[in-house]
Design an enzyme around this catalytic site. Structure first.
Site, mmCIF file in Angstrom:
data_model
loop_
_atom_site.group_PDB
_atom_site.id
_atom_site.type_symbol
_atom_site.label_atom_id
_atom_site.label_comp_id
_atom_site.label_asym_id
_atom_site.label_seq_id
_atom_site.Cartn_x
_atom_site.Cartn_y
_atom_site.Cartn_z
ATOM 1 N N TYR A 53 0.721 -1.118 0.026
ATOM 2 C CA TYR A 53 -0.238 -0.012 -0.020
ATOM 3 C C TYR A 53 0.881 1.350 0.041
ATOM 4 O O TYR A 53 1.790 1.329 0.704
ATOM 5 C CB TYR A 53 -0.776 0.086 1.257
ATOM 6 C CG TYR A 53 -2.180 -0.466 0.857
ATOM 7 C CD1 TYR A 53 -3.056 0.519 0.196
ATOM 8 C CD2 TYR A 53 -2.829 -1.504 1.683
ATOM 9 C CE1 TYR A 53 -4.427 0.015 -0.325
ATOM 10 C CE2 TYR A 53 -4.186 -1.754 1.143
ATOM 11 C CZ TYR A 53 -5.052 -1.035 0.264
ATOM 12 O OH TYR A 53 -6.182 -1.396 -0.080
ATOM 13 N N GLU A 55 -0.478 5.120 -0.149
ATOM 14 C CA GLU A 55 -1.152 6.172 -0.447
ATOM 15 C C GLU A 55 -0.357 7.538 -0.451
ATOM 16 O O GLU A 55 0.772 7.375 0.267
ATOM 17 C CB GLU A 55 -2.373 6.454 0.848
ATOM 18 C CG GLU A 55 -3.664 5.526 0.353
ATOM 19 C CD GLU A 55 -3.882 4.170 0.745
ATOM 20 O OE1 GLU A 55 -2.509 3.706 1.279
ATOM 21 O OE2 GLU A 55 -4.700 3.468 1.100
ATOM 22 N N ASP A 209 -7.597 12.951 -24.618
ATOM 23 C CA ASP A 209 -7.900 11.684 -24.384
ATOM 24 C C ASP A 209 -7.108 10.835 -25.140
ATOM 25 O O ASP A 209 -7.828 10.552 -26.331
ATOM 26 C CB ASP A 209 -9.185 11.139 -24.145
ATOM 27 C CG ASP A 209 -9.254 9.652 -23.643
ATOM 28 O OD1 ASP A 209 -8.237 9.184 -23.544
ATOM 29 O OD2 ASP A 209 -10.485 9.433 -23.037
ATOM 30 N N THR A 235 -5.010 5.601 -21.348
ATOM 31 C CA THR A 235 -4.751 4.197 -20.666
ATOM 32 C C THR A 235 -3.471 3.828 -20.867
ATOM 33 O O THR A 235 -2.841 4.589 -21.845
ATOM 34 C CB THR A 235 -5.844 3.074 -21.229
ATOM 35 O OG1 THR A 235 -5.761 3.273 -22.821
ATOM 36 C CG2 THR A 235 -7.421 3.373 -20.689
ATOM 37 N N LYS A 238 -3.244 0.021 -24.732
ATOM 38 C CA LYS A 238 -3.741 -0.356 -25.861
ATOM 39 C C LYS A 238 -2.720 -0.144 -27.127
ATOM 40 O O LYS A 238 -1.650 -0.965 -26.926
ATOM 41 C CB LYS A 238 -4.806 1.010 -26.256
ATOM 42 C CG LYS A 238 -6.319 0.740 -25.432
ATOM 43 C CD LYS A 238 -7.132 1.669 -25.629
ATOM 44 C CE LYS A 238 -8.480 1.468 -24.912
ATOM 45 N NZ LYS A 238 -8.607 2.418 -23.790
ATOM 46 N N ARG A 244 -2.837 -3.092 -18.193
ATOM 47 C CA ARG A 244 -4.088 -2.398 -17.780
ATOM 48 C C ARG A 244 -3.748 -1.123 -16.804
ATOM 49 O O ARG A 244 -3.455 -1.497 -15.629
ATOM 50 C CB ARG A 244 -5.137 -3.272 -17.330
ATOM 51 C CG ARG A 244 -5.718 -4.466 -18.064
ATOM 52 C CD ARG A 244 -5.941 -3.743 -19.411
ATOM 53 N NE ARG A 244 -7.685 -3.350 -19.340
ATOM 54 C CZ ARG A 244 -8.565 -3.840 -19.905
ATOM 55 N NH1 ARG A 244 -8.316 -5.068 -20.887
ATOM 56 N NH2 ARG A 244 -9.719 -3.546 -19.740
HETATM 57 N N1 DSN Z 1 -13.162 0.025 -24.080
HETATM 58 C C1 DSN Z 1 -12.433 0.979 -24.674
HETATM 59 C C2 DSN Z 1 -12.541 0.677 -26.181
HETATM 60 O O1 DSN Z 1 -12.823 -0.378 -26.822
HETATM 61 O O2 DSN Z 1 -12.390 1.504 -27.039
HETATM 62 C C3 DSN Z 1 -12.570 2.187 -24.359
HETATM 63 O O3 DSN Z 1 -12.783 2.487 -23.037
#
Ligand code: DSN
Length: 426
Positions: A53, A55, A209, A235, A238, A244
């Site tokens: 942990y 914080e 974003d 994120t 991707k 993740r």
């Molecule tokens: N779930 C993601 C996507 O497939 O684009 C976006 O959050």
């Protein structure tokens, strides 16, 4: 006595993981937001850092025992600052960039932007979900559309591209606190300087974003909003090919507002195992091979989009500049959902998706979203994209011919056997 491993402790979950490992190996994964994390990223994710942990932020924690974790978080931050400074707008150096690596994923990262800059009821603007925006950019069913007054902008009917004139008109009329520039199903380059101009005209915070395109932005394959937008969320799993997770970049002036919004505003302890894996992904993305990867993702998407157009598919905007395309199946007399389900049975995994101005319902829309990050991570190129276009064409034309779908699934597996995916156990 050595400690038991997963298969000995929980054979059911071990078997399911094994099955998913096989599925990810044997199929062509075309979901635009997915990828294959490397074994190194997975090792960090599965490490003892999950036990701790922490914080607070490095050197300012609420728990002791942070000698290692502080270094992990600082390393992740410094690697990301260096990496994203390379492609940031002219004149932006790593010293101008503040990074927070604690958001649990993209949605919490976006919520931190609202908490940092908005009061409930404030006006916010983002690309509408039906036009390719994200839930958290103010969609009605999201908390972001319930607690804030959302004024979505769209794409033009004639070419399905973002209409910057509409963005300006709506911004002047509604005076948003935050304007989002970001997408989940939009195949064209985002004009961040044009968004900046509009945000300045109305005194709005510009939030980019880049969740989908982070790997392309880090390598200069898509123009970067860093140095242009006030805050950039993403994120990490991707096109960036990490674990993740989430991350936020912002101008130094907003550093404490963003940090306070993430912790203690929204979250408790950061996921340190994820932070370590983000650091690993940043290191991997700093290698020249990752630039080649990002270029190949876009090249593969262009080849596949063109091959689908040549086979009579409607591809919105006529093609793509990035890692994904939106395919309108209207000309093929099949809806997106049965097409996606038939493709899945043939070992080709995509998601059904609304196309702009879709006359069908969101749960049964006209289109498919197809992305190339995962197949490119396996080293697939032009020849494989052409083969894929042929398979998609045959499946869509024969979606109920189970014998054909099974035959294609076999051919897909044969091809996948030649292109081992990063991170999987064979
Ligand atoms: N779930 C993601 C996507 O497939 O684009 C976006 O959050």
């Amino acid at each position: 006595m050595p400690e038991k491993d997963l298969a000995q402790v929980d054979a059911e979950i071990a078997k399911l993981i094994e099955e998913e490992n096989r599925r990810e190996h044997e199929s062509m994964r075309l979901i635009a937001s997915e990828n294959y994390a490397s074994r190194a990223v997975m090792e960090a994710t599965g490490s003892c850092l999950t036990n701790k942990y922490s914080e607070g932020y490095a050197r300012k924690r609420y728990y002791e025992g942070q000698a290692v974790i502080d270094q992990v978080e600082e390393l992740a931050i410094s690697r990301l600052r260096k990496l994203f400074a390379k492609t940031a707008s002219a004149g932006t150096t790593e010293d101008d960039i503040h990074v927070n690596v604690q958001p649990y994923s993209g949605s919490p990262a976006n919520l931190a932007v609202y908490l940092a800059f908005c009061q409930p009821g404030d006006v916010v603007m983002g690309l509408g979900l039906p036009a390719g925006g994200h839930l958290t950019h103010g969609h009605t069913v999201s908390i972001t559309g319930k607690y804030f007054k959302s004024v979505p902008y769209g794409v033009r009917r004639e070419d399905h591209r973002i209409d910057m004139d509409e963005v300006r008109k709506l911004a002047k009329e509604h005076k948003p606190k935050v304007i989002w520039a970001g997408t989940t199903a939009y195949p064209r380059t985002l004009d961040f300087p044009a968004f900046r101009e509009i945000a300045d005209e109305v005194g709005a915070i510009l939030a980019a974003d880049i969740a989908h395109i982070a790997g392309l932005v880090a390598t200069g394959v898509h123009p970067s909003p860093i140095g242009i937008a006030d805050v950039v969320t993403s994120t990490t799993h991707k096109t960036f090919r990490g674990p993740r997770g989430g991350m936020i970049f912002c101008k130094k002036a907003h550093a404490s507002a963003i940090d306070r919004a993430v912790f203690p505003g929204l979250q408790g302890g950061p996921h340190n195992h994820t932070t370590a894996a983000i650091a690993v992904a940043a290191l991997e993305a700093s290698q020249p091979a990752f630039v080649d990867y990002a270029k190949a993702v876009v090249e593969n998407a262009k080849v596949l989009a063109q091959a689908l157009v040549e086979r009579g598919f409607g591809v919105t905007t006529g093609g793509t500049d990035n890692h994904l395309m939106l395919v309108d199946l209207t000309s093929k007399n099949i809806a997106g959902k049965p097409a996606a389900q038939a493709l899945d049975r043939a070992g080709i995994v995509a998601n059904y998706n609304a196309v702009p101005f879709d006359p069908r319902k969101p749960f049964d829309p006209s289109g498919l979203r197809i992305g190339t990050p995962s197949v490119t991570s396996r080293g697939m190129g032009k020849a494989e994209m052409l083969k894929l276009a042929d398979w998609i064409d045959r499946v869509v034309a024969n979606a109920t011919d189970e014998a054909l779908l099974a035959k294609i699934a076999g051919e897909v597996k044969e091809l996948c056997d030649k292109f081992p995916a990063p991170g999987l156990r064979m």
